[in-house]
Enzyme design. Structure first.
Site: not given
Length: 454
Positions: A278, A303
């Site tokens: 990401r 995350k």
């Protein structure tokens, strides 16, 4: 104790010296703005709104509107400096900003520079967070969930919007929660708002059940979510040729003032695709997260609070080695905790916003995305492409992708395989290989193709 304004104006001289301004013109502009501000402040016993208004009024005769607003930024930073050094007890602009419950100072300056400062400041006022009739129980729930270890970032946004709506509509304060939600649902007619309202109803039901377990659970309505899903853009799957073209564009990226930037963008793009990172994970990489001997990189606490160690191919590690060597030659910090992607001009790491802007610009320059606007392929589609192209490669080498999906989910940092399935976009090539595998493996198991026995 307040020690500014000082007659000798030593604080202005010290502040200018601390800035290290290179341009003589910049030093002149700063000095003019700060000296004019002190000329006005010396006439007031207290540094407050009246002093700010008087300075803006006096400067209107000297500077144009745009120039005057630009000079307010200089005064803003100087007031922060005075507050940090203890020369003043409070920053009057920050006081007004906090009174309006906003996050930036420039709207306050614009309001003060308007024809009706008091009216403009009143229009700036925003409701206090969780200040409505349901604010207390909503705030307690957010604290509870975060204490349990959840990040809980999206849900407070829904609650704050609803709380702000209730504060701006005081007539609803005494109404039942169902009536409040009906008015909130009718406030906007968009699909996203309807979906958010449905999520909010479920969340408020959960909050109320925590306080009173006798309340029956609410049955969810899937319709708003399905309506929103209809407008989602289908991910764009970059082909290996597209990725190679983007890498070539990144290597030749124009950056005369920052020679390391093209190689930085090239390495960012390489990791975003090859490791499926990401943009926030790319930006948070530290120099010490790269293990050149072991051929791995460490992605820390991203995350779902996950940390994972990712093995990379030798070719990718060789490119990382080349980038780290170039990074060292330009004088970047060698502290293992320093940002891997180092900004030459600011001597700091690239932010995730900067990473996204640079990589999207490469996509535009490669002709895969329009020069302007949000249409076309996205940066996050690199992560989708990594998954699809990896599965295609497994099919080509005779590997059953179903056996490897748990490993792929771990590599991507997902909680389970269900999150990874979202990234599997069915393309023509993927469909062809899946059909071929069924023909070779599945059809004989079902007896297809055999002659029917009498």
């Amino acid at each position: 104790m307040t020690i500014w304004p000082d007659p000798e104006r030593l604080l202005i001289a010290r502040y200018l010296a601390s800035l290290g301004l290179r341009s003589p013109n910049s030093r002149t502009y700063y000095k003019q703005a700060l000296n004019s501000f002190q000329d006005v402040a010396e006439r007031y016993a207290e540094l407050g709104k009246d002093a700010l208004l008087a300075w803006l009024q006096a400067s209107s005769a000297v500077w144009a509107v745009t120039t005057r607003l630009h000079r307010t930024r200089i005064v803003d930073r100087f007031l922060d400096y005075l507050l940090e050094t203890g020369a003043i007890e409070r920053n009057p602009v920050v006081v007004l900003r906090d009174a309006c419950n906003i996050k930036q100072c420039m709207p306050v300056w614009r309001a003060l520079a308007s024809r009706d400062p008091d009216g403009a400041l009143a229009e700036l006022h925003q409701p206090r967070s969780f200040g409505g009739v349901l604010g207390e129980i909503m705030a307690e729930h957010v604290v509870l969930m975060r204490n349990r270890g959840y990040k809980y970032t999206a849900q407070p946004v829904w609650l704050l919007r609803f709380d702000r709506f209730l504060q701006l509509n005081p007539a609803l304060q005494d109404q039942p929660i169902g009536v409040m939600l009906e008015h909130w649902s009718a406030a906007k007619k968009t699909r996203n708002h309807a979906n958010e309202c449905e999520k909010l109803k479920r969340l408020l039901g959960k909050i109320l059940r925590h306080r009173d377990p006798s309340i029956p659970p609410r049955r969810p309505d899937p319709h708003p979510g399905k309506e929103v899903a209809k407008q989602w853009r289908k991910p764009h799957i970059y082909t290996p040729a597209d990725v190679r073209h983007m890498l070539d564009i990144a290597r030749s990226y124009p950056s005369p003032r920052a020679p390391l930037r093209p190689l930085s963008i090239y390495t960012m793009l390489l990791l975003a695709y090859c490791a499926g990172l990401r943009r926030s994970e790319v930006a948070r990489l530290d120099l010490g997260d790269v293990d050149l001997q072991g051929g791995t990189i460490t992605i820390r606490l991203t995350k779902f609070y996950k940390t994972r160690i990712l093995p990379l191919p030798d070719t990718v590690m060789a490119e990382l080695q080349a980038y780290i060597d170039a990074r060292r030659r330009v004088g970047a910090s060698q502290d293992p905790r320093s940002g891997l992607f180092w900004h030459e001009q600011r001597s700091a790491r690239y932010t995730k916003q900067a990473v996204a802007w640079l990589l999207v610009d490469v996509i535009r320059r490669a002709g895969l995305k329009p020069p302007q606007g949000r249409t076309g392929p996205r940066l996050h589609d690199l992560r989708h492409s990594m998954v699809v192209n990896r599965i295609l490669e497994w099919y080509r080498t005779g590997i059953n992708p179903q056996d490897r999906l748990p490993f792929l989910a771990t590599y991507l940092g997902h909680r389970d395989i269900n999150s990874t399935l979202v990234y599997i976009t069915v393309t023509q090539n993927l469909l062809h290989y899946a059909n071929e595998r069924f023909r070779v493996v599945g059809a004989p198991c079902l007896g297809l193709g055999r002659e029917v026995q009498p």
